[in-house]
Design an enzyme around this catalytic site. Structure first.
Site, PDB file in Angstrom:
ATOM      1  N   CYS A 116       6.282  -2.608   1.080  1.00  0.00           N
ATOM      2  CA  CYS A 116       5.477  -1.394   1.033  1.00  0.00           C
ATOM      3  C   CYS A 116       4.270  -1.631   0.128  1.00  0.00           C
ATOM      4  O   CYS A 116       4.402  -2.241  -0.934  1.00  0.00           O
ATOM      5  CB  CYS A 116       6.365  -0.287   0.476  1.00  0.00           C
ATOM      6  SG  CYS A 116       5.465   1.118  -0.093  1.00  0.00           S
ATOM      7  N   THR A 148       2.071   1.150  -0.488  1.00  0.00           N
ATOM      8  CA  THR A 148       1.552   2.503  -0.755  1.00  0.00           C
ATOM      9  C   THR A 148       1.022   2.652  -2.186  1.00  0.00           C
ATOM     10  O   THR A 148      -0.011   3.274  -2.415  1.00  0.00           O
ATOM     11  CB  THR A 148       2.668   3.545  -0.487  1.00  0.00           C
ATOM     12  OG1 THR A 148       3.002   3.480   0.892  1.00  0.00           O
ATOM     13  CG2 THR A 148       2.243   4.950  -0.823  1.00  0.00           C
TER      14      THR A 148
HETATM   15  P1  5GP Z   1      13.455  -2.445   0.915  1.00  0.00           P
HETATM   16  O1  5GP Z   1      14.935  -2.290   1.002  1.00  0.00           O
HETATM   17  O2  5GP Z   1      12.938  -3.531   1.822  1.00  0.00           O
HETATM   18  O3  5GP Z   1      12.953  -2.582  -0.480  1.00  0.00           O
HETATM   19  O4  5GP Z   1      12.834  -1.061   1.427  1.00  0.00           O
HETATM   20  C1  5GP Z   1      13.079  -0.559   2.705  1.00  0.00           C
HETATM   21  C2  5GP Z   1      12.326   0.742   2.874  1.00  0.00           C
HETATM   22  O5  5GP Z   1      10.908   0.544   2.717  1.00  0.00           O
HETATM   23  C3  5GP Z   1      12.430   1.370   4.253  1.00  0.00           C
HETATM   24  O6  5GP Z   1      13.657   1.998   4.480  1.00  0.00           O
HETATM   25  C4  5GP Z   1      11.248   2.335   4.242  1.00  0.00           C
HETATM   26  O7  5GP Z   1      11.553   3.540   3.589  1.00  0.00           O
HETATM   27  C5  5GP Z   1      10.225   1.584   3.398  1.00  0.00           C
HETATM   28  N1  5GP Z   1       9.189   0.970   4.240  1.00  0.00           N
HETATM   29  C6  5GP Z   1       9.354   0.178   5.327  1.00  0.00           C
HETATM   30  N2  5GP Z   1       8.187  -0.230   5.820  1.00  0.00           N
HETATM   31  C7  5GP Z   1       7.233   0.324   5.047  1.00  0.00           C
HETATM   32  C8  5GP Z   1       5.801   0.303   5.064  1.00  0.00           C
HETATM   33  O8  5GP Z   1       5.158  -0.377   5.863  1.00  0.00           O
HETATM   34  N3  5GP Z   1       5.179   1.041   4.100  1.00  0.00           N
HETATM   35  C9  5GP Z   1       5.880   1.791   3.192  1.00  0.00           C
HETATM   36  N4  5GP Z   1       5.179   2.518   2.317  1.00  0.00           N
HETATM   37  N5  5GP Z   1       7.217   1.810   3.122  1.00  0.00           N
HETATM   38  C10 5GP Z   1       7.878   1.093   4.046  1.00  0.00           C
END
Ligand code: 5GP
Length: 350
Positions: free
Chosen positions: A184, A186
């Site tokens: 992400c 953001t």
């Molecule tokens: P991880 O477990 O990889 O740290 O986080 C997974 C979460 O990241 C997902 O369930 C979703 O909420 C968030 N996420 C997935 N793709 C994106 C993206 O392209 N941008 C953002 N802001 N959040 C994402």
């Protein structure tokens, strides 16, 4: 403009303090939990660790492995009704699948058709990047009234007031996490976010007061982080990156010049995902996700065992016999960045 001065924490800012306990061994700990919900009259029993509804993890191939452990998969929203029908025929158990959707008019119709593919379908995940819009609350109300007995997961948000609003609108489980995800961007692109450990603790406190639940989503990069998320009050923990890179995960397998294998993993708001699903990046949108290569990790089962083992170990260190007891048994201690830097220096993965 206002500035809030109280400190907000993320996983790396804390460790769980060990405590005397009466548990004899880690096998005394049970990770299976039975849930009753605020709105849905259905109970759900399983290990509350969830695969994220991303292209490379929210897959039926991942669900087939997770259901062996009574764990949940939020399927990516681009599966067609035909693919759902086929998956049920292939033995995917609707008990451990949440059907994901967005919040547009089309999403609502599609959701109705997907839910109709199996009479046992009972979990819905309404997933948007920004759960703070009034129109999203309206959509949650609509889904609740159409599927009165379904278990509705909705998000993402990161603060108490919106957790309460979503629960009152009809969500059983609020998905918590703005900006912590491994792919992400953001926080860089928009400057918006909330440190995940504090977000979980605050949203869980708000949700539990209303007989609601929370699903911590994003930012876990090790089994210890999953344990910290549960300890902070999460009822469910959703994982993307930790379930990526396996045989069962999506993404292209590449071998680099030095012979190491990697798999591609990307955010659902990355240029890669937008190109794949919409053919372009919409003009008014800046991508808020990135594409990375993660080391190829072999079978998912090996990582599942590592995660379950880590959470069981955390429970046994503080005397929590059930995963539900972890928050009340936990005291977090703050650690310095130096503690983390030293830890990371000696834990470089090759
Ligand atoms: P991880 O477990 O990889 O740290 O986080 C997974 C979460 O990241 C997902 O369930 C979703 O909420 C968030 N996420 C997935 N793709 C994106 C993206 O392209 N941008 C953002 N802001 N959040 C994402």
């Amino acid at each position: 403009m206002r500035v809030e001065h109280d400190l907000k924490l993320t996983f790396d800012d804390v460790l769980i303090r060990p405590k005397r306990s009466t548990l004899v061994s880690r096998s005394d700990v049970t990770l299976v939990r039975e849930f009753k919900f605020r709105h849905s009259n259905i109970t759900w029993t399983g290990i509350p660790i969830v695969a994220a509804n991303m292209d490379t993890t929210g897959l039926f191939s991942v669900a087939a492995e997770l259901q062996k452990h009574s764990m949940l998969t939020c399927t990516q929203k681009f599966y067609s009704t035909k693919e759902y029908t086929q998956a049920w025929e292939d033995g995917i158990d609707p008990e451990y699948v949440a059907i994901a959707c967005g919040s547009t008019e089309d999403s609502f119709d599609l959701l109705k058709r997907k839910m109709a593919t199996n009479a046992g379908a009972k979990l819905i995940c309404i997933d948007v990047a920004n759960g703070y819009r009034e129109i999203f609350l309206e959509f949650v109300r609509r889904v609740r009234s159409e599927f009165s007995s379904a278990i509705v997961i909705a998000g993402n948000v990161a603060t108490r007031e919106m957790t309460e609003a979503l629960i009152l609108a009809g969500a059983d489980i609020v998905k918590v996490g703005i900006g912590p995800g491994s792919v992400c961007t953001t926080r860089k692109v928009a400057g918006v976010g909330y440190p995940q450990l504090s977000a979980i603790a605050e949203c869980a406190d708000a949700a539990h007061g209303l007989a609601g639940h929370v699903m911590a989503d994003g930012g876990c990069s090790s089994p210890g982080d999953v344990a910290k998320a549960f300890a902070a009050g999460a009822d469910f923990v959703m994982l993307g990156g930790m379930f990526a890179g396996h045989d069962e995960s999506g993404g292209e397998l590449v071998t680099s010049s030095n012979g190491k294998k990697y798999k591609s993993f990307y955010g659902m708001s990355s240029s890669k995902a937008m190109q794949a699903h919409y053919g372009e990046v919409a003009k008014h949108r800046a991508p808020e996700g990135k594409e990375v290569r993660v080391p190829y990790r072999g079978q998912l089962e090996i990582s599942i065992q590592a995660i379950l083992g880590g959470v069981r170990s955390a429970c046994s260190y503080v005397g929590a016999r059930r995963i539900k007891d972890l928050p009340k048994c936990t005291t977090f201690i703050r650690v310095t960045q130096t503690t983390n830097e030293v830890y990371q220096r000696f834990n470089v993965e090759e």
